[in-house]
Design a protein around this motif. Sequence first.
Motif, mmCIF file in Angstrom:
data_model
loop_
_atom_site.group_PDB
_atom_site.id
_atom_site.type_symbol
_atom_site.label_atom_id
_atom_site.label_comp_id
_atom_site.label_asym_id
_atom_site.label_seq_id
_atom_site.Cartn_x
_atom_site.Cartn_y
_atom_site.Cartn_z
ATOM 1 N N ALA A 27 4.896 26.131 76.479
ATOM 2 C CA ALA A 27 5.964 26.338 77.455
ATOM 3 C C ALA A 27 6.378 25.014 78.101
ATOM 4 O O ALA A 27 7.554 24.783 78.366
ATOM 5 C CB ALA A 27 5.522 27.333 78.517
ATOM 6 N N VAL A 85 17.311 25.782 80.381
ATOM 7 C CA VAL A 85 18.175 26.957 80.466
ATOM 8 C C VAL A 85 17.753 28.003 79.431
ATOM 9 O O VAL A 85 17.679 29.196 79.732
ATOM 10 C CB VAL A 85 19.648 26.528 80.249
ATOM 11 N N ALA A 86 17.440 27.529 78.219
ATOM 12 C CA ALA A 86 17.005 28.456 77.180
ATOM 13 C C ALA A 86 15.716 29.155 77.607
ATOM 14 O O ALA A 86 15.532 30.342 77.360
ATOM 15 C CB ALA A 86 16.803 27.713 75.868
ATOM 16 N N CYS A 87 14.829 28.411 78.279
ATOM 17 C CA CYS A 87 13.580 29.016 78.751
ATOM 18 C C CYS A 87 13.856 30.161 79.706
ATOM 19 O O CYS A 87 13.237 31.217 79.619
ATOM 20 C CB CYS A 87 12.725 27.973 79.466
ATOM 21 N N LYS A 88 14.796 29.929 80.619
ATOM 22 C CA LYS A 88 15.137 30.978 81.580
ATOM 23 C C LYS A 88 15.686 32.195 80.856
ATOM 24 O O LYS A 88 15.358 33.326 81.181
ATOM 25 C CB LYS A 88 16.189 30.454 82.564
ATOM 26 N N ALA A 89 16.532 31.951 79.868
ATOM 27 C CA ALA A 89 17.147 33.057 79.141
ATOM 28 C C ALA A 89 16.111 33.850 78.356
ATOM 29 O O ALA A 89 16.340 35.011 78.035
ATOM 30 C CB ALA A 89 18.221 32.531 78.197
ATOM 31 N N LEU A 90 14.977 33.222 78.067
ATOM 32 C CA LEU A 90 13.921 33.928 77.342
ATOM 33 C C LEU A 90 12.933 34.594 78.294
ATOM 34 O O LEU A 90 11.900 35.079 77.879
ATOM 35 C CB LEU A 90 13.182 32.961 76.423
ATOM 36 N N GLY A 91 13.261 34.569 79.577
ATOM 37 C CA GLY A 91 12.418 35.259 80.538
ATOM 38 C C GLY A 91 11.215 34.464 80.987
ATOM 39 O O GLY A 91 10.216 35.031 81.444
ATOM 40 N N MET A 92 11.279 33.130 80.847
ATOM 41 C CA MET A 92 10.136 32.322 81.273
ATOM 42 C C MET A 92 10.345 31.854 82.702
ATOM 43 O O MET A 92 11.443 31.444 83.074
ATOM 44 C CB MET A 92 9.977 31.117 80.342
ATOM 45 N N ASN A 93 9.274 31.900 83.464
ATOM 46 C CA ASN A 93 9.343 31.474 84.851
ATOM 47 C C ASN A 93 9.193 29.953 84.887
ATOM 48 O O ASN A 93 8.085 29.415 84.939
ATOM 49 C CB ASN A 93 8.232 32.163 85.637
ATOM 50 N N ILE A 98 5.929 27.165 85.369
ATOM 51 C CA ILE A 98 5.566 26.278 84.263
ATOM 52 C C ILE A 98 5.578 24.830 84.738
ATOM 53 O O ILE A 98 4.651 24.062 84.484
ATOM 54 C CB ILE A 98 6.523 26.494 83.080
#
Lengths: 282, 428
Positions: free
Chosen positions: B297, B306-314, B318
Amino acid sequence: MSNTLTPAANQGGKLLLEVEHLTMRFGGLTALNDLSLAVPAGKITSIIGPNGAGKTTFFNCLTGFYKPTTGNVRMHHPQYGPLLLNQMPSYHVARKAGVVRTFQNIRLFPNMTVLENLIVAQHNALQRASRFSIAGLFGQAGYKSAREAALAKALMWLTRLKLLDIADTAAGNLSYGTQRRIEIARALCVDPLLLCLDEPAAGLNPRESAELNELLLYLSREHNKGVLLIEHDMNVVMRVSDHICVLNFGNKIAEGNPAQIQNDPDVIKAYLGEDETDQEAA
Amino acid sequence: MTAFIPDHSGPGMTARLKDATGVAVVSLFLGIPMIALHTVDVGGVLAVATRWPWLIAFAVTMFTGRLVLQFALDHLKINKARRERARPAVRATRPWLKWTGYAVLGFSIVLPIMCSGNRYVVDTATTVMIYVMLGWGLNVVVGLAGLLDLGYVAFYAVGAYTYGLLSTHFGWGFWETLPVAGALAAGFGILLGWPTLRLRGDYLAIVTLGFGEIVRLILVNWTDFSGGPNGIGSIPRPTFFGLPFAPAGDGPTFASFFGIEYAPEHRVIFLYYVILVLALLTNLFIARLRKLPVGIAWEAVREDEVACKALGMNVTNIKLSAFAIGAMLGGFAGVFFAARQGFISPESFVFSESATILAIVVLGGMGSQLGVVVAAILLVLLPELGRDFSEYRMLMFGAAMILIMVWRPGGLIASRAPTVRLHKEAQP
């Protein structure tokens, strides 16, 4: 627009997402004006409209990147019941509500391999299984099995999207069409209930876009996923959509099945203009 | 002469031979006045003598030399093209990297035994180790999570002052302080991370720079607490599980316990091994974390937030975890630093330290563990080796760094090994 459900919702698919009177203003600009829409599971709903119509803004409101000025986005989650997406932290939209999006300008993790991209998408499940790294550090069995499950899921989508050969290649090194597929595969690894695709056919060649059509139909019919599609490529939109919503300057100007939309005078006007004077006015 | 400009387009054998023949002919003509004819002293008078065999040998040498040169250039070009085709991340794990790692490890273990009489070598090696550890810690924040941190030395200071204060005021030992200092530094990491979560790149760098200065200025000015610019002196040295390194006195000492003669080198060598073990644990810890969800992560956040957020990652958690773990490792190194020096003052925690640690990470190659080791060795040893050049020392140091970055813009070891491979994982 009234708050009544649109016809698509009643065509069999269970209602998944309900957008109610959504308005988004940026200063004096109204990007979305009182938009209402219902998106069912197992169906493909398309949003079309000329450039600047507010399609991507709509996606951003849906997936928590923007907070809408007024209006609600309600997700009918089979497990948690109705969830208001516009009141959630943005990462909960994917994590809890199961609404996952892709981006118009592809956003992969370019230096990571394709497989790693798909593993990252399963971060939440893995992180929980690794007990926030503590169990993972000591290689506990629970984490190991979760990891194997994550790999199996990644492999399934890699196989389905024909990405298996390039699984160990850095994602940023691949062709545009392949990157689009990877982004969809990555979104699928989150196990979305509703998949929001922002121009997935942009930059694809005719064969790739035919494959995309097939994939979208497969996902909605076989996996019962709701698909929300922003697309300019009418070959994709008209062939796969169950329901189409047309936006122009932030307003919904038409809604219906592909045949209805193709013959709708307002839509033709928005796309082609009525006559010379009208075009200039636009 | 235009005919003899090397032809890069076609490496055909005939063309090569033609080219080499051309070179031989030219050298033959040039060689007549320069080699074939020469003057000899014949009884006080100059006479012209000829050396035809020499000339022929020269022409043949030019001919073969030209051929070899051309083939070597072609070979290099092909190799370069091949290297460029293979992107770093797809390259198979290169065995030589692994063996270099083991070689460095083996060398670092036997080093104090080899040089037990030479305190300077062991001391310098200890300094290298401290920087390796700091580099590894900062690598988590900068190399993996991609958060540019210019105030890393603050965590080093937190660790050092924690040990300095706890040991002088409360008599805490080295090993008890270690976890406390780590936790405290991690807390400071979160403290720094929290307000900077929305910042990226340059802006983040400025805030972290400010944070580093704040910590240093507090240490300078809060005299009651930290001793101000005078620092903290007579910090107890670590003991060998309770046995002090001291000349025979009242209690048992390290030397008396083992029945050996007291030598001041014992402590130096012991300290070296302590930091070696700490550094190795750090390395194992990070190598392990990198393959865990949190490590992947971190890299994902570095690649696209931004992609991380779109994948539901906090993304918040992280980033904070990266800050906290990086800071914790810096805190450990700080405790060791205080124990080794026996004296700490804000002087040791100035911005240039942060810059050096950052340079180690960047020079080594972002995210590369072995790269940090190589860079730390270079950055500590170069100024040491340059001592003979006195005032030109830092100039040479700077020039060397520029050269390295020109030579390898991605750092010494720029390749990234994937955390998971399909073809290895597919087979149980």
